[in-house]
Design an enzyme around this catalytic site. Sequence first.
Site, PDB file in Angstrom:
ATOM      1  N   LYS A   1       0.846  -1.219   0.000  1.00 17.33           N
ATOM      2  CA  LYS A   1       0.000   0.000   0.000  1.00 17.33           C
ATOM      3  C   LYS A   1       0.869   1.252   0.000  1.00 17.33           C
ATOM      4  O   LYS A   1       0.405   2.365   0.206  1.00 17.33           O
ATOM      5  CB  LYS A   1      -0.905   0.033   1.241  1.00 17.33           C
ATOM      6  CG  LYS A   1      -2.008  -0.990   1.268  1.00 17.33           C
ATOM      7  CD  LYS A   1      -3.083  -0.642   2.314  1.00 17.33           C
ATOM      8  CE  LYS A   1      -2.634  -0.892   3.715  1.00 17.33           C
ATOM      9  NZ  LYS A   1      -3.719  -0.685   4.717  1.00 17.33           N
TER      10      LYS A   1
ATOM     11  N   LYS B   1       2.788   2.152   2.234  1.00 20.04           N
ATOM     12  CA  LYS B   1       2.748   2.751   3.575  1.00 20.04           C
ATOM     13  C   LYS B   1       3.866   2.109   4.391  1.00 20.04           C
ATOM     14  O   LYS B   1       4.059   0.912   4.360  1.00 20.04           O
ATOM     15  CB  LYS B   1       1.410   2.438   4.260  1.00 20.04           C
ATOM     16  CG  LYS B   1       0.265   3.354   3.857  1.00 20.04           C
ATOM     17  CD  LYS B   1      -0.923   3.140   4.805  1.00 20.04           C
ATOM     18  CE  LYS B   1      -1.871   4.315   4.762  1.00 20.04           C
ATOM     19  NZ  LYS B   1      -2.973   4.207   5.743  1.00 20.04           N
TER      20      LYS B   1
HETATM   21  N1  C2G Z   1     -10.034   6.841   9.276  1.00 18.18           N
HETATM   22  C1  C2G Z   1     -11.014   7.767   9.621  1.00 18.18           C
HETATM   23  N2  C2G Z   1     -10.674   9.054   9.841  1.00 18.18           N
HETATM   24  C2  C2G Z   1      -9.374   9.445   9.764  1.00 18.18           C
HETATM   25  C3  C2G Z   1      -8.371   8.511   9.423  1.00 18.18           C
HETATM   26  C4  C2G Z   1      -8.728   7.192   9.185  1.00 18.18           C
HETATM   27  O1  C2G Z   1     -12.216   7.426   9.715  1.00 18.18           O
HETATM   28  N3  C2G Z   1      -9.063  10.754  10.000  1.00 18.18           N
HETATM   29  C5  C2G Z   1     -10.450   5.452   9.013  1.00 18.18           C
HETATM   30  C6  C2G Z   1     -10.132   4.987   7.592  1.00 18.18           C
HETATM   31  O2  C2G Z   1     -11.154   5.395   6.694  1.00 18.18           O
HETATM   32  C7  C2G Z   1     -10.102   3.465   7.770  1.00 18.18           C
HETATM   33  C8  C2G Z   1      -9.562   3.310   9.213  1.00 18.18           C
HETATM   34  O3  C2G Z   1      -9.727   4.589   9.863  1.00 18.18           O
HETATM   35  O4  C2G Z   1     -11.431   2.927   7.717  1.00 18.18           O
HETATM   36  C9  C2G Z   1      -8.100   2.927   9.244  1.00 18.18           C
HETATM   37  O5  C2G Z   1      -7.385   3.891   8.513  1.00 18.18           O
HETATM   38  P1  C2G Z   1      -5.931   3.470   7.922  1.00 18.18           P
HETATM   39  O6  C2G Z   1      -5.149   2.828   9.010  1.00 18.18           O
HETATM   40  O7  C2G Z   1      -5.387   4.652   7.182  1.00 18.18           O
HETATM   41  O8  C2G Z   1      -6.365   2.326   6.910  1.00 18.18           O
HETATM   42  P2  C2G Z   1      -6.034   2.240   5.342  1.00 18.18           P
HETATM   43  O9  C2G Z   1      -4.602   2.458   5.100  1.00 18.18           O
HETATM   44  O10 C2G Z   1      -7.049   3.091   4.670  1.00 18.18           O
HETATM   45  O11 C2G Z   1      -6.281   0.664   5.077  1.00 18.18           O
HETATM   46  O12 C2G Z   1      -8.004  -3.107   2.887  1.00 18.18           O
HETATM   47  C10 C2G Z   1      -8.265  -1.797   3.325  1.00 18.18           C
HETATM   48  C11 C2G Z   1      -7.027  -1.125   3.826  1.00 18.18           C
HETATM   49  O13 C2G Z   1      -6.304  -1.957   4.718  1.00 18.18           O
HETATM   50  C12 C2G Z   1      -7.415   0.167   4.522  1.00 18.18           C
END
Ligand code: C2G
Length: 131
Positions: free
Chosen positions: A44, A46
Amino acid sequence: MKRVITYGTYDVLHYGHINLLKRAKSLGDYLIVALSSDEFNALKNKKSYYTYEQRKKILESLRYVDLVIPEHDWEQKISDVQKYQADIFVMGDDWKGKFDFLKDYCEVIYLPRTPDVSSTQTKDYLTNNKT
Ligand code: C2G
């Protein structure tokens, strides 16, 4: 017993994550978090600050989280929903529409993201304000 599943990296945990997990849990009785492995994070583009094991330990300490499982790839969601008998799949709405294929297997809900907070922003701030 309504089971909810959600996915993410959850690095440098912040209140946006907590808002998501709290709302996801409130949709059912049991919340499963599929936590991105360090290898999947690389896919990803990341790089998490905390390792998978450290991020898992943090999530498992939360009152909203009942089970943490590893997320290894993009392809595991259908089998996860079936294996863990998830009734609801939840993600923040930055993913809106991306996982609608799961509608054949469970309810799909995208929740509004919490504005103005992100792990990246926090990490950048800490990097730029090192005393
Ligand atoms: N999130 C949120 N508000 C934020 C930051 C994140 O609601 N300010 C939510 C994201 O939308 C996600 C969850 O928190 O539902 C986790 O965010 P991340 O750790 O950034 O996840 P991500 O990298 O988007 O991974 O298969 C799907 C992926 O693994 C999602």
